[in-house]
Write a protein that holds these residues in place. Structure first.
Motif, PDB file in Angstrom:
ATOM      1  N   ALA A  82      -4.672  -0.680 -13.816  1.00 32.03           N
ATOM      2  CA  ALA A  82      -6.128  -0.575 -13.811  1.00 32.03           C
ATOM      3  C   ALA A  82      -6.645  -0.879 -12.410  1.00 32.03           C
ATOM      4  CB  ALA A  82      -6.722  -1.554 -14.823  1.00 32.03           C
ATOM      5  N   PRO A  83      -7.863  -0.393 -12.060  1.00 34.23           N
ATOM      6  CA  PRO A  83      -8.390  -0.601 -10.699  1.00 34.23           C
ATOM      7  C   PRO A  83      -8.383  -2.064 -10.241  1.00 34.23           C
ATOM      8  CG  PRO A  83      -9.723   1.015 -11.838  1.00 34.23           C
ATOM      9  CD  PRO A  83      -8.741   0.481 -12.857  1.00 34.23           C
ATOM     10  N   ASP A  84      -8.775  -2.997 -11.117  1.00 34.51           N
ATOM     11  CA  ASP A  84      -8.773  -4.412 -10.735  1.00 34.51           C
ATOM     12  C   ASP A  84      -7.355  -4.912 -10.481  1.00 34.51           C
ATOM     13  OD1 ASP A  84     -11.496  -4.446 -10.908  1.00 34.51           O
ATOM     14  OD2 ASP A  84     -11.578  -5.500 -12.834  1.00 34.51           O
ATOM     15  N   ASP A  85      -6.408  -4.451 -11.325  1.00 28.06           N
ATOM     16  CA  ASP A  85      -5.015  -4.854 -11.151  1.00 28.06           C
ATOM     17  C   ASP A  85      -4.428  -4.239  -9.883  1.00 28.06           C
ATOM     18  OD1 ASP A  85      -5.243  -6.192 -13.544  1.00 28.06           O
ATOM     19  OD2 ASP A  85      -4.284  -4.604 -14.724  1.00 28.06           O
ATOM     20  N   LEU A  86      -4.861  -3.032  -9.574  1.00 26.74           N
ATOM     21  CA  LEU A  86      -4.381  -2.366  -8.372  1.00 26.74           C
ATOM     22  C   LEU A  86      -4.807  -3.128  -7.123  1.00 26.74           C
ATOM     23  CD1 LEU A  86      -2.816   0.118  -7.407  1.00 26.74           C
ATOM     24  CD2 LEU A  86      -4.993   1.357  -7.309  1.00 26.74           C
ATOM     25  N   GLU A  87      -6.015  -3.699  -7.155  1.00 26.68           N
ATOM     26  CA  GLU A  87      -6.467  -4.509  -6.026  1.00 26.68           C
ATOM     27  C   GLU A  87      -5.578  -5.731  -5.846  1.00 26.68           C
ATOM     28  OE1 GLU A  87     -10.545  -5.335  -5.076  1.00 26.68           O
ATOM     29  OE2 GLU A  87     -11.226  -3.858  -6.546  1.00 26.68           O
ATOM     30  N   GLN A  88      -5.155  -6.350  -6.963  1.00 25.80           N
ATOM     31  CA  GLN A  88      -4.263  -7.506  -6.860  1.00 25.80           C
ATOM     32  C   GLN A  88      -2.913  -7.095  -6.274  1.00 25.80           C
ATOM     33  OE1 GLN A  88      -4.192 -10.399 -10.226  1.00 25.80           O
ATOM     34  NE2 GLN A  88      -5.534  -8.920 -11.254  1.00 25.80           N
ATOM     35  N   PHE A  89      -2.425  -5.935  -6.708  1.00 27.71           N
ATOM     36  CA  PHE A  89      -1.165  -5.429  -6.156  1.00 27.71           C
ATOM     37  C   PHE A  89      -1.315  -5.152  -4.660  1.00 27.71           C
ATOM     38  CE2 PHE A  89       1.632  -1.871  -5.035  1.00 27.71           C
ATOM     39  CZ  PHE A  89       2.864  -2.367  -5.452  1.00 27.71           C
ATOM     40  N   ASP A  90      -2.441  -4.542  -4.323  1.00 25.82           N
ATOM     41  CA  ASP A  90      -2.727  -4.209  -2.935  1.00 25.82           C
ATOM     42  C   ASP A  90      -2.711  -5.449  -2.036  1.00 25.82           C
ATOM     43  OD1 ASP A  90      -3.266  -1.639  -1.783  1.00 25.82           O
ATOM     44  OD2 ASP A  90      -5.182  -2.441  -1.109  1.00 25.82           O
ATOM     45  N   ALA A  91      -3.161  -6.562  -2.601  1.00 27.41           N
ATOM     46  CA  ALA A  91      -3.309  -7.786  -1.811  1.00 27.41           C
ATOM     47  C   ALA A  91      -1.971  -8.376  -1.376  1.00 27.41           C
ATOM     48  CB  ALA A  91      -4.109  -8.819  -2.594  1.00 27.41           C
ATOM     49  N   ILE A  92      -0.882  -8.060  -2.093  1.00 26.53           N
ATOM     50  CA  ILE A  92       0.412  -8.653  -1.730  1.00 26.53           C
ATOM     51  C   ILE A  92       1.198  -7.763  -0.755  1.00 26.53           C
ATOM     52  CG2 ILE A  92       0.533  -9.821  -3.965  1.00 26.53           C
ATOM     53  CD1 ILE A  92       2.812  -7.863  -4.709  1.00 26.53           C
ATOM     54  N   ILE A  93       0.699  -6.535  -0.522  1.00 26.31           N
ATOM     55  CA  ILE A  93       1.421  -5.627   0.374  1.00 26.31           C
ATOM     56  C   ILE A  93       1.242  -6.070   1.824  1.00 26.31           C
ATOM     57  CG2 ILE A  93       1.633  -3.246   1.204  1.00 26.31           C
ATOM     58  CD1 ILE A  93       0.509  -2.308  -1.450  1.00 26.31           C
ATOM     59  N   ARG A  94       2.342  -6.190   2.527  1.00 37.84           N
ATOM     60  CA  ARG A  94       2.250  -6.439   3.962  1.00 37.84           C
ATOM     61  C   ARG A  94       1.934  -5.126   4.670  1.00 37.84           C
ATOM     62  NH1 ARG A  94       7.225 -10.742   4.773  1.00 37.84           N
ATOM     63  NH2 ARG A  94       6.178 -12.473   3.703  1.00 37.84           N
ATOM     64  N   ARG A  95       1.269  -5.220   5.779  1.00 41.27           N
ATOM     65  CA  ARG A  95       0.782  -4.044   6.502  1.00 41.27           C
ATOM     66  C   ARG A  95       1.891  -2.998   6.657  1.00 41.27           C
ATOM     67  NH1 ARG A  95      -3.547  -3.335   9.753  1.00 41.27           N
ATOM     68  NH2 ARG A  95      -3.430  -1.728  11.371  1.00 41.27           N
ATOM     69  N   PRO A  96       1.635  -1.756   6.223  1.00 41.25           N
ATOM     70  CA  PRO A  96       2.662  -0.715   6.366  1.00 41.25           C
ATOM     71  C   PRO A  96       3.162  -0.622   7.802  1.00 41.25           C
ATOM     72  CG  PRO A  96       0.837   0.090   5.042  1.00 41.25           C
ATOM     73  CD  PRO A  96       0.408  -1.242   5.593  1.00 41.25           C
ATOM     74  N   ARG A  97       4.468  -0.581   7.946  1.00 40.75           N
ATOM     75  CA  ARG A  97       5.013  -0.592   9.296  1.00 40.75           C
ATOM     76  C   ARG A  97       5.812   0.671   9.586  1.00 40.75           C
ATOM     77  NH1 ARG A  97       9.652  -4.499   7.752  1.00 40.75           N
ATOM     78  NH2 ARG A  97      11.479  -3.643   8.821  1.00 40.75           N
ATOM     79  N   PRO A  98       5.749   1.138  10.830  1.00 38.02           N
ATOM     80  CA  PRO A  98       6.468   2.360  11.200  1.00 38.02           C
ATOM     81  C   PRO A  98       7.897   2.051  11.629  1.00 38.02           C
ATOM     82  CG  PRO A  98       5.121   1.639  13.033  1.00 38.02           C
ATOM     83  CD  PRO A  98       4.905   0.635  11.929  1.00 38.02           C
ATOM     84  N   LEU A  99       8.781   3.003  11.392  1.00 39.80           N
ATOM     85  CA  LEU A  99      10.157   2.925  11.887  1.00 39.80           C
ATOM     86  C   LEU A  99      10.522   4.270  12.490  1.00 39.80           C
ATOM     87  CD1 LEU A  99      10.249   1.261   8.841  1.00 39.80           C
ATOM     88  CD2 LEU A  99      12.378   0.572   9.929  1.00 39.80           C
TER      89      LEU A  99
END
Length: 249
Positions: free
Chosen positions: A34-51
Motif C-alpha cells: 500500500a502507498p503508506d507501506d511503500l513509504e516505509q519501505f522507501d525510507a530504509i533504502i540507501r541512496r541508489p549507487r552507480p557501478l
C-alpha cells in the motif's frame, strides 16, 4: 536494448520516493505494498549507487549486511573454484535481488560483478527484517524472491546434468526472453551484456562451443546477432529445441 535509470517521484509528505517513480516498481520487491507501506519501505533504502562495468558489488567472503535490488543494468554472480577460476552461477537483471544466497549466512558465498554501467538500491537486511515484521506483504514478497532463487538453482542443476549443449543454449536464450518480457521489455530483441565466455561458464560449455552454437542458430534462422544485440526470429523452434531436439548441422 538499453535500460534507463528511472526518475524519482515526490511522496505526499514532500520527500523524494525512490520506488513510486520507478518504472520497475510493479516487478520489484515492494510489489503490492500500500502507498503508506511503500513509504516505509522507501525510507530504509540507501541512496541508489552507480557501478561501472567490471565493478564489484559484493566480493565473495564479504560480511553479509545488505540485499541489493538491481535498478538498471545487469550483473553476473560468480564463485571462484580451487584454481581461482571464475565460475558464473547467475545473471541478474533489473528488479532482481542480489545477495539472497547469503541470507542466514555471515559471509557472501559469491561475488557480484557489474556487466555494464548499473545502479542498485541497497536494502540493509536488519532494517528490512524489522520492517517485514510489521508488513506481512513485504515478508511474503521476500519469501517469493527466495523461493524463485531456489527454483532457479534446481532448474539449472537439471539443465547442466542432462541437457545437450544445444538444449542448454536454447533454454538460456528463452529464459532471457521470458525475464525481459516479465519486465515489460521485448521478448524478441534484447542485449546480452555478458560475454560469450561468461555464457559458457554459466552453461558449462567451452567458449568455442558457445560461438559455434550461436553461428549455427543464426544459420538456421533461429536468431540474428549484431554486436551484443540478439533478436530471436523463431521462438517456437527454440522452444522445440529446448525440449529435446537438435538443429541440422
Amino acid at each position: 536494448m538499453t535500460h534507463h535509470t528511472p526518475g524519482h517521484a515526490a511522496t505526499p509528505s514532500g520527500q523524494v520516493s525512490r520506488c513510486q517513480g520507478c518504472s520497475l516498481c510493479a516487478h520489484c520487491l515492494p510489489l503490492g505494498l500500500a502507498p503508506d507501506d511503500l513509504e516505509q519501505f522507501d525510507a530504509i533504502i540507501r541512496r541508489p549507487r552507480p557501478l561501472k562495468r567490471g565493478a564489484l558489488l559484493v566480493r565473495e567472503g564479504d560480511p553479509f549486511t545488505s540485499l541489493y535490488v538491481v535498478r538498471s543494468g545487469s550483473f553476473k554472480q560468480v564463485v571462484a573454484d580451487t584454481g581461482y577460476r571464475e565460475n558464473v552461477t547467475h545473471f541478474l537483471l533489473p528488479s532482481e535481488v542480489a545477495g539472497l544466497d547469503a541470507v542466514g549466512e555471515a559471509l557472501h558465498p559469491t561475488s557480484v560483478v557489474a556487466l555494464e554501467s548499473s545502479f542498485v538500491c541497497e536494502l540493509p537486511f536488519a532494517s528490512l527484517e524489522a520492517l517485514s515484521d510489521r508488513l506481512p506483504a513485504l515478508r511474503g514478497a521476500l519469501y517469493r524472491c527466495m523461493s524463485q532463487e531456489l527454483h532457479r538453482d534446481q532448474r539449472l542443476h537439471c539443465l547442466l546434468s542432462f541437457a545437450t549443449a544445444e538444449r542448454r543454449m536454447a533454454s538460456f536464450l528463452l529464459g532471457m526472453s521470458e525475464r525481459h518480457a516479465a519486465r515489460g521489455y521485448s521478448p524478441y530483441g534484447f542485449q546480452l551484456a555478458m560475454s560469450r565466455a561468461d555464457i559458457g561458464s554459466f552453461l558449462g560449455l567451452a567458449l568455442e562451443t558457445v560461438s559455434r552454437l550461436m553461428s549455427r542458430f543464426q544459420r538456421h534462422g533461429l536468431l540474428a546477432v549484431r554486436g551484443r544485440e540478439v533478436t530471436l526470429l523463431d521462438l517456437p523452434a527454440l522452444e522445440a529445441l529446448a525440449e529435446q531436439g537438435e538443429t541440422r548441422r
